[in-house]
Design a protein around this motif. Sequence first.
Motif, PDB file in Angstrom:
ATOM      1  N   VAL A   7       2.056   2.175  -3.455  1.00  0.00           N
ATOM      2  CA  VAL A   7       1.082   2.894  -4.288  1.00  0.00           C
ATOM      3  C   VAL A   7       1.223   4.398  -4.064  1.00  0.00           C
ATOM      4  O   VAL A   7       1.272   5.193  -5.011  1.00  0.00           O
ATOM      5  CB  VAL A   7      -0.359   2.453  -3.966  1.00  0.00           C
ATOM      6  CG1 VAL A   7      -1.356   3.319  -4.736  1.00  0.00           C
ATOM      7  CG2 VAL A   7      -0.568   1.000  -4.325  1.00  0.00           C
ATOM      8  N   LYS A   8       1.292   4.791  -2.800  1.00  0.00           N
ATOM      9  CA  LYS A   8       1.386   6.220  -2.472  1.00  0.00           C
ATOM     10  C   LYS A   8       2.747   6.793  -2.853  1.00  0.00           C
ATOM     11  O   LYS A   8       2.843   7.944  -3.299  1.00  0.00           O
ATOM     12  CB  LYS A   8       1.110   6.419  -0.977  1.00  0.00           C
ATOM     13  CG  LYS A   8      -0.315   6.064  -0.572  1.00  0.00           C
ATOM     14  CD  LYS A   8      -0.550   6.224   0.909  1.00  0.00           C
ATOM     15  CE  LYS A   8       0.128   5.134   1.711  1.00  0.00           C
ATOM     16  NZ  LYS A   8      -0.200   5.200   3.155  1.00  0.00           N
ATOM     17  N   TYR A  46      -6.352   6.525  -6.020  1.00  0.00           N
ATOM     18  CA  TYR A  46      -5.399   5.946  -5.070  1.00  0.00           C
ATOM     19  C   TYR A  46      -6.110   5.051  -4.055  1.00  0.00           C
ATOM     20  O   TYR A  46      -5.630   3.957  -3.727  1.00  0.00           O
ATOM     21  CB  TYR A  46      -4.636   7.052  -4.328  1.00  0.00           C
ATOM     22  CG  TYR A  46      -3.514   7.676  -5.111  1.00  0.00           C
ATOM     23  CD1 TYR A  46      -2.437   6.909  -5.577  1.00  0.00           C
ATOM     24  CD2 TYR A  46      -3.505   9.034  -5.394  1.00  0.00           C
ATOM     25  CE1 TYR A  46      -1.401   7.488  -6.296  1.00  0.00           C
ATOM     26  CE2 TYR A  46      -2.477   9.627  -6.115  1.00  0.00           C
ATOM     27  CZ  TYR A  46      -1.430   8.848  -6.566  1.00  0.00           C
ATOM     28  OH  TYR A  46      -0.403   9.427  -7.276  1.00  0.00           O
ATOM     29  N   SER A  57      -5.557   1.023  -3.541  1.00  0.00           N
ATOM     30  CA  SER A  57      -5.178   0.523  -2.206  1.00  0.00           C
ATOM     31  C   SER A  57      -6.199  -0.482  -1.689  1.00  0.00           C
ATOM     32  O   SER A  57      -5.835  -1.496  -1.084  1.00  0.00           O
ATOM     33  CB  SER A  57      -5.059   1.695  -1.223  1.00  0.00           C
ATOM     34  OG  SER A  57      -4.036   2.584  -1.613  1.00  0.00           O
ATOM     35  N   ILE A 113       0.835  -1.202   0.000  1.00  0.00           N
ATOM     36  CA  ILE A 113       0.000   0.000   0.000  1.00  0.00           C
ATOM     37  C   ILE A 113       0.871   1.254   0.000  1.00  0.00           C
ATOM     38  O   ILE A 113       0.583   2.235  -0.705  1.00  0.00           O
ATOM     39  CB  ILE A 113      -0.945  -0.002   1.214  1.00  0.00           C
ATOM     40  CG1 ILE A 113      -1.976  -1.128   1.083  1.00  0.00           C
ATOM     41  CG2 ILE A 113      -1.663   1.344   1.350  1.00  0.00           C
ATOM     42  CD1 ILE A 113      -2.837  -1.329   2.306  1.00  0.00           C
TER      43      ILE A 113
END
Length: 210
Positions: free
Chosen positions: A148-149, A186, A190, A145
Motif C-alpha cells: 500500500v505504501k 493510507y 492499511s 501493508i
Amino acid sequence: MDKMIIYILKGGAVTLKLYVFTIALAIPLGTVIALAKTYKPLEKILGVYTWIFRGTPLLLQLFFLYYGLPVFGIRLTEFSAALITFLLNYSAYFAEIVRGGVMSIDKGQYEAAKVLGMNYVQTMRRIILPQAFLRIIPSICNEAINLVKDTALVTVIGMGEILRNAKEIVTREFTITPFFIAAIIYLAISSLIVIFFRKLEKNSKLAVSE
C-alpha cells in the motif's frame, strides 16, 4: 474541501487498482516460484531472480522499466510499467515467504502423504500448502501493508495516485491539509488489510482445528 477530498480519492482509485492487481497476481506467482525452487534445475535461476529483485530498490526497478526499456525499443504505459515492476518485486518476496513456510513443515508430513499414496502435487495442495499458508499469514500481511505504501512511488512516473494528487493541491493552494487527508486514506486502507488478514488467520485456524 469536498473537491479536495474527491480529487485525492480519484488518486485512491488508481492506488487501489494497482494494489489489487499486484496482490492478486503476486501471491500465486510467488507460490509457483517457491515450489519451482525446490526443483534443482530451476533453483539457481530463480535464486538469481529473487536475489536481484529483493536486493535492488523498487524505485530503481520502476525507473528501469519505464525510462530504461524505451532505449531497447520497448515502451510501456505508466500503469503497465508500475504493475510489472510491482509484480516482479513482490513475487520475489512472496516466493521467499512461501518457501520458508513450506520448509517449516515437518518432514513427517511428506512421509505420511507418501504412505497415503499421494503424489507431489496432491501432497502440496492438500497437506503442505494449507499448513504453510497458516504460518505465513502474518508475513504476507506485512508485505500487503508495505505494498500500500509502496504504491506512492509511482508518482515519479507521473501516475495520479493518492500522494501525487495531494501534492498537486498542496502546491496549488499552499495548504498541507491534503497530506493529512492522504495519510488518513493510507491508514484506512492499511487498517482494512490488517482486519482482513486477522479474520483470514482466525478462520484458517478454525478450519484446521475442525
